[in-house]
Design a protein around this motif. Structure first.
Motif, PDB file in Angstrom:
ATOM      1  N   LEU A  22      85.840  16.533  24.582  1.00  0.00           N
ATOM      2  CA  LEU A  22      84.913  16.001  23.499  1.00  0.00           C
ATOM      3  C   LEU A  22      85.615  15.028  22.488  1.00  0.00           C
ATOM      4  O   LEU A  22      86.805  15.033  22.376  1.00  0.00           O
ATOM      5  CB  LEU A  22      84.398  17.161  22.645  1.00  0.00           C
ATOM      6  CG  LEU A  22      83.873  18.250  23.389  1.00  0.00           C
ATOM      7  CD1 LEU A  22      83.946  19.548  22.450  1.00  0.00           C
ATOM      8  CD2 LEU A  22      82.458  17.896  24.115  1.00  0.00           C
ATOM      9  N   PHE A  23      84.695  13.943  22.094  1.00  0.00           N
ATOM     10  CA  PHE A  23      85.179  12.887  21.291  1.00  0.00           C
ATOM     11  C   PHE A  23      84.525  12.848  20.144  1.00  0.00           C
ATOM     12  O   PHE A  23      83.328  13.024  20.019  1.00  0.00           O
ATOM     13  CB  PHE A  23      85.166  11.547  22.018  1.00  0.00           C
ATOM     14  CG  PHE A  23      85.900  11.382  23.369  1.00  0.00           C
ATOM     15  CD1 PHE A  23      87.315  11.109  23.447  1.00  0.00           C
ATOM     16  CD2 PHE A  23      85.478  11.804  24.459  1.00  0.00           C
ATOM     17  CE1 PHE A  23      87.990  11.179  24.419  1.00  0.00           C
ATOM     18  CE2 PHE A  23      86.254  11.942  25.661  1.00  0.00           C
ATOM     19  CZ  PHE A  23      87.423  11.354  25.566  1.00  0.00           C
ATOM     20  N   CYS A  24      85.161  12.441  18.864  1.00  0.00           N
ATOM     21  CA  CYS A  24      84.380  12.263  17.501  1.00  0.00           C
ATOM     22  C   CYS A  24      84.759  10.700  17.246  1.00  0.00           C
ATOM     23  O   CYS A  24      85.708  10.392  17.049  1.00  0.00           O
ATOM     24  CB  CYS A  24      84.829  13.238  16.617  1.00  0.00           C
ATOM     25  SG  CYS A  24      84.028  12.801  14.734  1.00  0.00           S
ATOM     26  N   PRO A  25      83.690   9.812  17.115  1.00  0.00           N
ATOM     27  CA  PRO A  25      83.790   8.565  16.739  1.00  0.00           C
ATOM     28  C   PRO A  25      84.300   8.532  15.367  1.00  0.00           C
ATOM     29  O   PRO A  25      83.955   9.257  14.480  1.00  0.00           O
ATOM     30  CB  PRO A  25      82.512   7.827  16.790  1.00  0.00           C
ATOM     31  CG  PRO A  25      81.809   8.842  17.731  1.00  0.00           C
ATOM     32  CD  PRO A  25      82.394  10.312  17.652  1.00  0.00           C
ATOM     33  N   HIS A  38      71.912  11.237  21.434  1.00  0.00           N
ATOM     34  CA  HIS A  38      72.555  11.561  22.579  1.00  0.00           C
ATOM     35  C   HIS A  38      73.040  12.841  22.636  1.00  0.00           C
ATOM     36  O   HIS A  38      73.153  13.701  21.629  1.00  0.00           O
ATOM     37  CB  HIS A  38      73.739  10.694  22.685  1.00  0.00           C
ATOM     38  CG  HIS A  38      75.052  10.857  21.851  1.00  0.00           C
ATOM     39  ND1 HIS A  38      75.329  10.294  20.435  1.00  0.00           N
ATOM     40  CD2 HIS A  38      75.748  11.643  21.833  1.00  0.00           C
ATOM     41  CE1 HIS A  38      76.274  10.919  19.922  1.00  0.00           C
ATOM     42  NE2 HIS A  38      76.494  11.578  20.737  1.00  0.00           N
ATOM     43  N   GLY A  39      73.410  13.263  24.021  1.00  0.00           N
ATOM     44  CA  GLY A  39      74.039  14.473  24.049  1.00  0.00           C
ATOM     45  C   GLY A  39      75.259  14.283  25.123  1.00  0.00           C
ATOM     46  O   GLY A  39      75.889  13.248  25.299  1.00  0.00           O
ATOM     47  N   ARG A  54      75.767  16.891  16.633  1.00  0.00           N
ATOM     48  CA  ARG A  54      75.412  15.877  17.394  1.00  0.00           C
ATOM     49  C   ARG A  54      76.056  14.394  17.478  1.00  0.00           C
ATOM     50  O   ARG A  54      75.905  13.673  18.489  1.00  0.00           O
ATOM     51  CB  ARG A  54      73.703  15.581  17.074  1.00  0.00           C
ATOM     52  CG  ARG A  54      73.644  14.905  15.794  1.00  0.00           C
ATOM     53  CD  ARG A  54      72.094  14.828  15.385  1.00  0.00           C
ATOM     54  NE  ARG A  54      71.904  14.490  14.149  1.00  0.00           N
ATOM     55  CZ  ARG A  54      71.606  15.238  12.811  1.00  0.00           C
ATOM     56  NH1 ARG A  54      71.778  16.527  13.119  1.00  0.00           N
ATOM     57  NH2 ARG A  54      71.620  14.736  11.680  1.00  0.00           N
ATOM     58  N   PHE A  55      76.936  14.294  16.719  1.00  0.00           N
ATOM     59  CA  PHE A  55      77.738  13.132  16.668  1.00  0.00           C
ATOM     60  C   PHE A  55      78.811  13.011  17.631  1.00  0.00           C
ATOM     61  O   PHE A  55      79.493  12.073  18.081  1.00  0.00           O
ATOM     62  CB  PHE A  55      78.140  12.866  15.203  1.00  0.00           C
ATOM     63  CG  PHE A  55      79.014  13.893  14.934  1.00  0.00           C
ATOM     64  CD1 PHE A  55      80.453  14.222  15.097  1.00  0.00           C
ATOM     65  CD2 PHE A  55      78.408  15.027  13.865  1.00  0.00           C
ATOM     66  CE1 PHE A  55      81.153  15.375  14.629  1.00  0.00           C
ATOM     67  CE2 PHE A  55      79.210  16.197  13.461  1.00  0.00           C
ATOM     68  CZ  PHE A  55      80.681  16.116  14.035  1.00  0.00           C
ATOM     69  N   MET A  56      79.099  14.073  18.360  1.00  0.00           N
ATOM     70  CA  MET A  56      80.036  14.194  19.474  1.00  0.00           C
ATOM     71  C   MET A  56      79.602  13.680  20.643  1.00  0.00           C
ATOM     72  O   MET A  56      78.621  13.932  21.077  1.00  0.00           O
ATOM     73  CB  MET A  56      80.470  15.901  19.491  1.00  0.00           C
ATOM     74  CG  MET A  56      81.111  16.662  18.405  1.00  0.00           C
ATOM     75  SD  MET A  56      82.685  16.059  17.703  1.00  0.00           S
ATOM     76  CE  MET A  56      83.691  16.549  19.049  1.00  0.00           C
TER      77      MET A  56
END
Length: 627
Positions: free
Chosen positions: A266-269, A283-284, A307-309
């Motif tokens: 998993l990534f967080c911008p 997005h998902g 949902r931002f992930m």
């Protein structure tokens, strides 16, 4: 080995004859899935051969394990070839002439009827039959790793298949699809490259269309974390999120084996695109089964407030339907979602505890989204409450943020409530007269500059058994607290609470002037320097939130508020001396109306402008006449 010289024709098993049409025409929602299924089968064959080599080195010929996709537009043929384990004649009959080898008719008849796609592809192996979605004739040429020659299987899907010997130079399987007249797109290299990059980009073996490899991206989520570099994580984020590597803030790499196995990354911008006016993030996560994409925009793997992930989840244990386009057992899916959610919240709490500046940057970007979970996710409400951040009266730096645990740790002796003040900005909040009593007692107040924050606290209700209460609430118990070392002690403050004689007369005139606009008018025990304040009824919304609600609905009716007067203020003292003279009654009433109008303005509510302007003009005229 002895082979049969002449081709031999076989009948499909009864259920194949009856159900092949359903499998090839109704089961899959889009035709490109057939390519995905055949690539998955090829990957399985390579996995099996690699296992054989590990068990017995004599079969290791040093050849690269690979999958080749060879389109021929002129002949309208699509060839998919692997150099995996291959199949013998008996295996061709068993694997391609029977679904699941036993019990298929009962299972498929029961679950395919009424368009219900329910069986498990991992157990029933029907992916091959999707070939007939694209082709009116399918050839399978295969040579087992245990044999020196091969076999050719052929069928048009009408009820029979033919098997005959075929000279095959190397082990492996080649599937030749003789495409239908309307399937020319599957003989074009560009179209095939797009399909393979979409669905099969993470297959562990090289996939080549002609000479070009289409799956360069490694499936790093299945590798040990110690063997994945920071650069690889950044590159994968850039690939999966279609964003610059520099835009990645942090990542999580998870591997779980119990009660089911799955890998996740998993990534967080760094920045929240919703704040840039780009609309709600929709997005998902990518959902894969054994590295093969099942769904590329699965919004159900994480709750909406995360949902931002970006990221990917891969599990061999996913109970997919027969077309591998949906989950059939939601309980497993819910367990994955629950695990992922708890891991992300746990990671955020760890960052908040150990890397305050980094978490502050995260909260400024994503706090408006994360706090949505307070109302939506009761199970994780406690964990979410620990992540909330607010501005506060505690810090001189008004950009600083505090958490609820930090606030509770600084509470005064005997304090049982968490106090907050709402307003459009810190500057306006600090001019709120209701804040004076809290300053005088040295009691910290949370500053809520976004109306949503008050909704959040109302939904949360309490934290560590401490209830949230607005400083405007008439039931706030600040007067019961001891004065702290940091309290302000203005000279006007006196130890006695007795109101001066004549105060009730001023209150009576103010009530006549304001009428139904206020719930009550009374002496204040919370003011130290201001002349008056407005207090909300117990349990009512703050004035700031009421203003937002009123703007959003013409049917919303704000609660009447209580006007509290500071009996020790010089203006009230002067009005007391004037109130007993009948000639001054009109002036005193006008003062009451103007005090109320001023307080409304401080709350951001504009009173009747014509009435207010006329009253101010009268005040100036009276002052000019007296001079």
């Amino acid at each position: 080995m002895t082979t049969t010289a002449e081709p031999q024709q076989y009948q499909f098993q009864a259920e194949i004859t009856r159900l092949l049409h359903l499998l090839s025409h109704s089961l899959y929602q889009n035709r490109e899935i057939a390519v995905r299924e055949l690539i998955s089968n090829a990957s399985d064959a390579l996995d099996k051969f690699r296992h054989v080599v590990l068990m017995d080195k004599q079969y290791d010929d040093g050849e690269e394990l690979r999958i080749d996709v060879l389109p021929d537009p002129e002949k309208r043929i699509l060839v998919i070839r692997d150099n995996g384990i291959g199949m013998s004649r008996e295996e061709l009959i068993k694997n391609l002439g029977t679904i699941a080898h036993s019990g298929s008719l009962e299972f498929l008849t029961k679950n395919i009827s009424d368009n219900q796609n329910l069986s498990l592809i991992g157990q029933f192996g029907v992916g091959f039959y999707s070939s007939f979605m694209l082709a009116d004739k399918v050839e399978v040429v295969s040579r087992s790793y245990r044999e020196e020659s091969g076999w050719r299987w052929e069928s048009d899907g009408s009820g029979t298949f033919v098997i005959e010997p075929e000279e095959v130079a190397k082990r492996g399987t080649e599937i030749r699809l003789h495409l239908k007249a309307d399937m020319d797109e599957f003989s074009r290299a560009v179209r095939l490259q797009w399909i393979l990059r979409t669905y099969s980009t993470f297959v562990a073996y090289p996939i080549r269309v002609g000479e070009e490899r289409v799956n360069e991206q490694r499936p790093i989520w299945v590798e040990p974390k110690s063997q994945v570099t920071e650069e690889q994580y950044k590159a994968f984020f850039s690939f999966i999120a279609k964003r610059s590597e520099a835009e990645m803030s942090w990542y999580m790499h998870l591997t779980l084996d119990s009660p089911f196995q799955f890998h996740a990354i998993l990534f967080c911008p760094t920045d929240n695109q919703e704040l840039l006016g780009m609309g709600r993030i929709e997005h998902g996560l990518h959902l894969c089964a054994k590295r093969v994409l099942v769904q590329d925009n699965c919004q159900d793997l994480l709750p909406v407030y995360l949902r931002f992930m970006y990221g990917l989840v891969d599990s061999a244990d996913l109970p997919l339907n027969v077309s591998r386009e949906a989950l059939q057992d939601n309980s497993v899916f819910r367990k994955i979602r629950k695990t992922l959610t708890k891991r992300v919240l746990g990671h955020l709490e760890e960052v908040a505890t150990n890397e305050g500046n980094k978490y502050r940057e995260f909260w400024l970007q994503y706090g408006p989204i994360v706090r949505e979970g307070i109302a939506a996710d009761f199970e994780n409400r406690e964990a979410l409450a620990k992540l909330l951040r607010f501005k506060s009266s505690h810090h001189e730096d008004k950009t600083a943020l505090v958490g609820l645990a930090e606030y509770v740790g600084r509470m005064k002796e005997g304090q049982t409530e968490i106090y907050f003040a709402s307003g459009p900005e810190v500057r306006s909040i600090e001019r709120n007269p209701n804040l004076e009593a809290f300053r005088a007692k040295g009691v910290e107040v949370l500053y809520l500059t976004d109306p949503v924050d008050e909704f959040v606290l109302n939904n949360l209700y309490e934290f560590e058994a401490k209830k949230f209460i607005s400083i405007e609430d008439g039931n706030a118990k600040v007067s019961e607290l001891k004065t702290g070392d940091t309290a302000e002690k203005p000279e006007e403050q006196k130890p006695d609470d007795k109101v001066p004689d004549g105060f009730d007369r001023v209150v009576s005139l103010f009530k006549d002037a304001l009428g139904e606009r206020v719930e009550d008018i009374r002496a204040s025990g919370r003011l130290t320097t201001s002349v008056a304040c407005l207090v909300s009824p117990t349990g009512a919304f703050s004035a700031a939130l009421e203003r937002v609600l009123n703007a959003g609905s013409t049917e919303f009716k704000p609660a009447k508020r209580v006007l509290e007067l500071n009996p020790k203020h010089p203006l009230i003292d002067r009005l007391i001396s004037l109130a007993n003279d009948a000639e001054n009654v009109h002036f005193v009433k006008n003062c009451g109306q103007q005090i109320y109008a001023n307080l409304m303005l401080l709350d951001g509510v504009v009173p009747d402008p014509h009435e207010t302007a006329d009253r101010m003009l009268n005040f100036m005229n009276e002052l000019a006449q007296k001079r």
